[in-house]
Design a protein around this motif. Structure first.
Motif, mmCIF file in Angstrom:
data_model
loop_
_atom_site.group_PDB
_atom_site.id
_atom_site.type_symbol
_atom_site.label_atom_id
_atom_site.label_comp_id
_atom_site.label_asym_id
_atom_site.label_seq_id
_atom_site.Cartn_x
_atom_site.Cartn_y
_atom_site.Cartn_z
ATOM 1 N N PRO A 1 0.799 -1.239 0.000
ATOM 2 C CA PRO A 1 0.000 0.000 0.000
ATOM 3 C C PRO A 1 0.822 1.275 0.000
ATOM 4 C CG PRO A 1 -0.014 -1.017 2.178
ATOM 5 C CD PRO A 1 0.643 -1.990 1.258
ATOM 6 N N ASP A 2 2.110 1.190 0.363
ATOM 7 C CA ASP A 2 2.938 2.397 0.425
ATOM 8 C C ASP A 2 3.890 2.498 -0.766
ATOM 9 O OD1 ASP A 2 1.760 3.209 2.811
ATOM 10 O OD2 ASP A 2 3.117 1.970 4.002
ATOM 11 N N LEU A 3 3.563 1.802 -1.843
ATOM 12 C CA LEU A 3 4.357 1.825 -3.064
ATOM 13 C C LEU A 3 3.457 2.173 -4.237
ATOM 14 C CD1 LEU A 3 6.981 1.114 -4.733
ATOM 15 C CD2 LEU A 3 6.023 -1.203 -4.897
ATOM 16 N N LEU A 4 3.928 3.110 -5.074
ATOM 17 C CA LEU A 4 3.192 3.490 -6.286
ATOM 18 C C LEU A 4 4.145 3.415 -7.472
ATOM 19 C CD1 LEU A 4 0.636 4.730 -7.681
ATOM 20 C CD2 LEU A 4 1.673 6.975 -7.249
ATOM 21 N N LEU A 5 3.712 2.764 -8.538
ATOM 22 C CA LEU A 5 4.484 2.697 -9.772
ATOM 23 C C LEU A 5 3.719 3.431 -10.860
ATOM 24 C CD1 LEU A 5 6.783 1.655 -11.576
ATOM 25 C CD2 LEU A 5 5.489 -0.486 -11.842
ATOM 26 N N VAL A 6 4.369 4.429 -11.458
ATOM 27 C CA VAL A 6 3.764 5.224 -12.535
ATOM 28 C C VAL A 6 4.559 4.977 -13.807
ATOM 29 C CG1 VAL A 6 3.242 7.556 -13.361
ATOM 30 C CG2 VAL A 6 2.899 6.976 -10.953
ATOM 31 N N ARG A 7 3.858 4.640 -14.875
ATOM 32 C CA ARG A 7 4.514 4.314 -16.149
ATOM 33 C C ARG A 7 3.512 4.528 -17.274
ATOM 34 N NH1 ARG A 7 4.771 -2.229 -14.945
ATOM 35 N NH2 ARG A 7 2.641 -2.418 -14.180
ATOM 36 N N ARG B 1 -1.986 10.560 -10.078
ATOM 37 C CA ARG B 1 -2.020 9.531 -9.043
ATOM 38 C C ARG B 1 -0.974 9.813 -7.959
ATOM 39 N NH1 ARG B 1 -0.439 4.445 -11.863
ATOM 40 N NH2 ARG B 1 -0.956 3.449 -9.879
ATOM 41 N N ILE B 2 0.063 10.596 -8.293
ATOM 42 C CA ILE B 2 1.154 10.817 -7.345
ATOM 43 C C ILE B 2 0.721 11.701 -6.179
ATOM 44 C CG2 ILE B 2 3.496 11.726 -7.093
ATOM 45 C CD1 ILE B 2 3.907 10.916 -10.077
ATOM 46 N N PRO B 3 0.203 12.924 -6.417
ATOM 47 C CA PRO B 3 -0.246 13.714 -5.257
ATOM 48 C C PRO B 3 -1.368 13.034 -4.479
ATOM 49 C CG PRO B 3 -0.885 14.778 -7.322
ATOM 50 C CD PRO B 3 0.068 13.692 -7.677
ATOM 51 N N ALA B 4 -2.219 12.277 -5.170
ATOM 52 C CA ALA B 4 -3.282 11.553 -4.464
ATOM 53 C C ALA B 4 -2.677 10.492 -3.546
ATOM 54 C CB ALA B 4 -4.229 10.904 -5.478
ATOM 55 N N PHE B 5 -1.638 9.813 -4.023
ATOM 56 C CA PHE B 5 -0.956 8.785 -3.235
ATOM 57 C C PHE B 5 -0.294 9.402 -2.004
ATOM 58 C CE2 PHE B 5 3.300 6.761 -2.630
ATOM 59 C CZ PHE B 5 2.880 5.537 -2.107
ATOM 60 N N PHE B 6 0.383 10.525 -2.179
ATOM 61 C CA PHE B 6 1.092 11.152 -1.062
ATOM 62 C C PHE B 6 0.142 11.891 -0.105
ATOM 63 C CE2 PHE B 6 5.046 11.089 -3.831
ATOM 64 C CZ PHE B 6 5.691 10.134 -3.054
ATOM 65 N N ARG C 1 6.654 6.313 2.223
ATOM 66 C CA ARG C 1 5.862 6.045 1.025
ATOM 67 C C ARG C 1 6.757 6.331 -0.167
ATOM 68 N NH1 ARG C 1 1.717 10.415 2.227
ATOM 69 N NH2 ARG C 1 3.603 11.156 3.267
ATOM 70 N N VAL C 2 6.737 5.456 -1.155
ATOM 71 C CA VAL C 2 7.655 5.550 -2.289
ATOM 72 C C VAL C 2 6.878 5.492 -3.594
ATOM 73 C CG1 VAL C 2 9.668 4.549 -3.441
ATOM 74 C CG2 VAL C 2 9.447 4.373 -0.943
ATOM 75 N N ALA C 3 7.125 6.470 -4.462
ATOM 76 C CA ALA C 3 6.558 6.467 -5.814
ATOM 77 C C ALA C 3 7.707 6.381 -6.816
ATOM 78 C CB ALA C 3 5.733 7.729 -6.068
ATOM 79 N N ILE C 4 7.622 5.418 -7.730
ATOM 80 C CA ILE C 4 8.617 5.239 -8.791
ATOM 81 C C ILE C 4 7.979 5.643 -10.114
ATOM 82 C CG2 ILE C 4 10.048 3.584 -10.044
ATOM 83 C CD1 ILE C 4 10.129 1.870 -7.514
ATOM 84 N N ASN D 1 2.001 18.091 -19.841
ATOM 85 C CA ASN D 1 1.009 18.253 -18.782
ATOM 86 C C ASN D 1 1.320 17.358 -17.589
ATOM 87 O OD1 ASN D 1 -0.478 20.157 -20.197
ATOM 88 N ND2 ASN D 1 -1.804 18.628 -21.155
ATOM 89 N N ALA D 2 1.766 16.153 -17.859
ATOM 90 C CA ALA D 2 2.101 15.235 -16.764
ATOM 91 C C ALA D 2 3.284 15.769 -15.965
ATOM 92 C CB ALA D 2 2.412 13.853 -17.318
ATOM 93 N N ALA D 3 4.304 16.288 -16.665
ATOM 94 C CA ALA D 3 5.474 16.840 -15.976
ATOM 95 C C ALA D 3 5.069 18.031 -15.112
ATOM 96 C CB ALA D 3 6.539 17.247 -16.992
ATOM 97 N N ASN D 4 4.202 18.874 -15.633
ATOM 98 C CA ASN D 4 3.736 20.013 -14.840
ATOM 99 C C ASN D 4 2.909 19.546 -13.646
ATOM 100 O OD1 ASN D 4 4.957 21.904 -16.506
ATOM 101 N ND2 ASN D 4 3.154 22.132 -17.814
ATOM 102 N N GLY D 5 2.154 18.461 -13.830
ATOM 103 C CA GLY D 5 1.360 17.922 -12.743
ATOM 104 C C GLY D 5 2.205 17.351 -11.619
ATOM 105 N N LEU D 6 3.442 16.965 -11.952
ATOM 106 C CA LEU D 6 4.349 16.426 -10.950
ATOM 107 C C LEU D 6 4.909 17.517 -10.035
ATOM 108 C CD1 LEU D 6 5.992 13.906 -9.973
ATOM 109 C CD2 LEU D 6 7.702 14.520 -11.703
#
Length: 347
Positions: free
Chosen positions: A97-103, A124-129, A139-142, A152-157
């Motif tokens: 539950p504390d791991l998120l993989l984005v690809r 999904r990253i800010p929602a996860f954190f 908590r780790v997001a890869i 847009n995705a880069a700006n969202g990060l």
């Protein structure tokens, strides 16, 4: 198609996903730097792991994630781990539950992987954190590969980078850092991995994967010493493509059309995505090699022609992937770039 059968954007066809890889060839300095930061408890909130494709970037990211999430360590290396540890098994199953993989996601409509990481994935990253750690630790997001994010995705990060989450770590696996905005790059601590000597890569292929010596040496040269890339070439049965590409050049500099057609056929058939990517890489690499040869002889004009061909082929390969261009026409265009450069050099 079931989720288990879907292709994974962050894995080479025919090879295990990096989360299932339990050894790392080289990179002791980078591994110790990461392990030291983890031991200190004062981890930078975002790490960018850079280097050529197949050098071990994702493998290192997963080793860092295992240590942060509490997988039992192994004393053989700074970030070595016990594969049978229950925490590791949950990570490999992508059920921690504390791991998120984005690809890059799978496109159900086109029945293929999308060419880029979309804003929907990045959100999904800010929602996860925003959630508390389920197990009270990190908590780790890869993100693999982060340079595949669209604008847009880069700006969202940026929100997660500008407002670091408490006990939250972002691990960005990046092959081409220049494709990321400066605002993203400047907020990350960088670990750069370099490929080792080609001879070491060839020895590893022989010893660990029983690749015959001559083929191992060729694969190591094609992969520029990156072991994962070399092994992917071997598993895909693509070692002969470089020989075919070299043979397609006639002494006059013209491209032998029958040879080019054979290569294009290999790279546009069923399940040929890997072969196509390799062929683009080989054409760009052949141009870059000829640019270096011309530069070493003091012929700056010829070096510039070949260097320009290499850049344009690399750009064409990227556009073919992200814009869903016709594979055959894209490869024909790449061969035309090679032939134009060869003709100018022969003039």
């Amino acid at each position: 198609m079931s989720d288990d059968a879907l292709p994974e954007a962050d894995a080479e066809p025919g090879l295990p996903h990096p989360r299932h890889v339990h050894s790392l060839l080289g990179h002791e300095h980078a591994e110790e730097a990461a392990a030291s930061a983890i031991r200190s408890g004062r981890m930078h909130h975002a790490w960018m792991i850079t280097g050529p494709k197949g050098v071990g970037k994702a493998t290192l990211a997963w080793r860092m994630a295992r240590r942060l999430l509490g997988v039992k360590p192994d004393p053989s290396a700074p970030l070595a781990h016990a594969p049978g540890d229950p925490v590791n098994q949950r990570m490999e199953a992508l059920s921690h539950p504390d791991l998120l993989l984005v690809r890059r996601p799978y496109d159900e409509q086109r029945k293929r992987l999308k060419g880029e990481i979309t804003i929907e994935e990045a959100r999904r990253i800010p929602a996860f954190f925003s959630r508390r750690a389920a197990e009270g630790g990190w908590r780790v997001a890869i993100i693999d590969s982060a340079d595949e994010m669209n604008r847009n995705a880069a700006n969202g990060l940026l929100k997660s980078l500008e407002e670091p989450p408490e006990r939250g770590i972002l691990l960005l696996v990046v092959t081409s850092p220049g494709r990321l905005p400066t605002t993203v790059r400047s907020r990350c601590r960088r670990l750069h991995l370099r490929a080792g000597p080609e001879a070491h890569c060839a020895d590893w292929l022989e010893d660990r994967h029983s690749v015959p010596g001559e083929e191992a040496a060729l694969l190591a040269r094609l992969a520029k010493g990156a072991p994962g890339r070399a092994l992917a070439f071997h598993v895909s049965g693509l070692a002969g493509m470089q020989r075919d590409l070299t043979a397609a050049f006639s002494p006059s500099g013209r491209i032998d059309q029958s040879g080019a057609e054979r290569l294009i056929s290999k790279a546009t058939g069923t399940d040929s995505h890997q072969a196509r990517a390799v062929l683009f890489d080989m054409m760009a690499g052949e141009s870059a090699r000829r640019a270096r040869d011309a530069a070493s002889k003091g012929d700056s004009a010829q070096a510039g022609q070949w260097a320009d061909a290499s850049r344009r082929i690399t750009s064409l390969a990227r556009e073919a992937e992200t814009l869903y261009l016709d594979p055959r026409q894209s490869l024909l265009a790449a061969f035309s770039l090679l032939e134009d450069a060869a003709r100018q050099s022969a003039a």
